[in-house]
Design a protein around this motif. Sequence first.
Motif, PDB file in Angstrom:
ATOM      1  N   SER A  66       0.835  -1.204   0.000  1.00 16.11           N
ATOM      2  CA  SER A  66       0.000   0.000   0.000  1.00 16.11           C
ATOM      3  C   SER A  66       0.871   1.255   0.000  1.00 16.11           C
ATOM      4  CB  SER A  66      -0.933  -0.012   1.212  1.00 16.11           C
ATOM      5  OG  SER A  66      -1.680   1.177   1.271  1.00 16.11           O
ATOM      6  N   ARG A  67       1.899   1.232   0.813  1.00 17.69           N
ATOM      7  CA  ARG A  67       2.833   2.358   0.896  1.00 17.69           C
ATOM      8  C   ARG A  67       3.530   2.586  -0.445  1.00 17.69           C
ATOM      9  NH1 ARG A  67       6.906   1.399   5.598  1.00 17.69           N
ATOM     10  NH2 ARG A  67       4.925   1.046   6.687  1.00 17.69           N
ATOM     11  N   THR A 110       1.071   3.944  -3.114  1.00 15.52           N
ATOM     12  CA  THR A 110       0.789   5.360  -2.877  1.00 15.52           C
ATOM     13  C   THR A 110       1.945   6.231  -3.366  1.00 15.52           C
ATOM     14  OG1 THR A 110      -0.592   4.860  -0.954  1.00 15.52           O
ATOM     15  CG2 THR A 110       0.300   7.084  -1.092  1.00 15.52           C
TER      16      THR A 110
END
Length: 338
Positions: A191-192, A195
Motif C-alpha cells: 500500500s505504501r 501510494t
Amino acid sequence: MPTLAHQQIHPHPHNKSAFAKHVILLLSTMMAGVLQASSATDQHYPIDVQSCDRIVTFDHAPKATVSNDVNLTEMMLALKLQDSMVGFTGVSGWKTLDPTLRNGIGELPELSPKYPSKEVLLGADADFYFAGWNYGMRVGGGVTPDTLDPLGIKVYELTESCIHIMDKPKVSMNDLYNDLLNLGRIFNVESRANTLVTGYKKELADFQAHLTPLPSPTKVFVYDSGEEQPFTSGRYGMPTALIEAAGGKNITDDVKKSWTQIGWESVIDRAPDVIIIVNYGDVTAQQKINFLRSNPAFSDIPAVKNNQFTVLEYVEATPGPRNIEAIKHLAKAFRAAL
C-alpha cells in the motif's frame, strides 16, 4: 496528563467479577488483533519477485537489509524501511553523504565505503542485499546473487542495471516504479509503495501537462567524468529517461549501454545544445565545466559556445526518489537554452 496505559485500575470489591470479564474481553480483543495481523502476513508470503532474469522467493520480510549506493538507500528511506536495515555501503568512497540522507538513516552505519565483500555482509548478519550491476555488484565478481544465495542472503537487483546481464527495454521511469513496487511486495508494504508510485506518476503528469512545448527536442549530452574519454549515459541509463521526460533527446541514445565511455569526436559531431554535468566525487561540477570551456576542440559545440551547462547531483541522475525533481530541473534548463 497520564495516559490510559499509566493509570492504575482499582476494581471495587463488589465488582470483581465484572472487572475480570472486562480484562478477559480486553485480552481477547488484543489477541484477535495480533492473530489477524499475523494471518495477514502469513497470507502475503511466500511471494515470488522478478529480479532481472531471476525469480526470487521470499518466505518473510527481510529483517537485516544492506543497500548499496546513495540512490538505492534513498529508495529504502522513501518506503520507510529503515527499521529493516542494518547498514548501507558504497557511498563515501565516491561521494559525500547527502545531508538529507544522513538525517534519514539516523544511526545506521556505512559498512563499506565502496562495494562490500561477502565478509562485510556476513559480519552484519545481512539477510537481504539491495544492489545492482555496477551498483555494488560486478559481473563475475565475488558478490553476486549466486555467491550470496548459499550464505542465506537474498538479492534484489536494480532494474536499470539489468542490461549488464540480459536484454531489456529502453530505460524509462517505469524502471524506478518497478523497483519501488517490488520492494513494497518484498517488505509487505504494498500500500505504501503503491501510494508513493501513484504520487510520482501524478506529479510528473501534472508537470508535463503545463510544460511549454519545445519546437524540437533539445539535444543533450551527459558528462559524468573523464578527460581522455568522456564517461556518459547511453540508451539504458536513467538520464535518458529523465531527458526525454523533460523534452530533450540524449545524443547517445543509440549507444546500447547504461553508463559507458565514448569518444569526444562523437560529442563534437552530434553538437549538443545542453550539457548535463553529473556532480560527485573529487572533481567538482565547476571543474568539469572549466575543462570543457578551456579545450579549443570543444569551442564549436553549441552548449559550450552558449554556456548551456546544467548540473545534476549523482543521486538525481541515477534511479531514485529524486528523479521527478531532476526532470523539472532539466525541463527548465532546456527551455532556457532556446
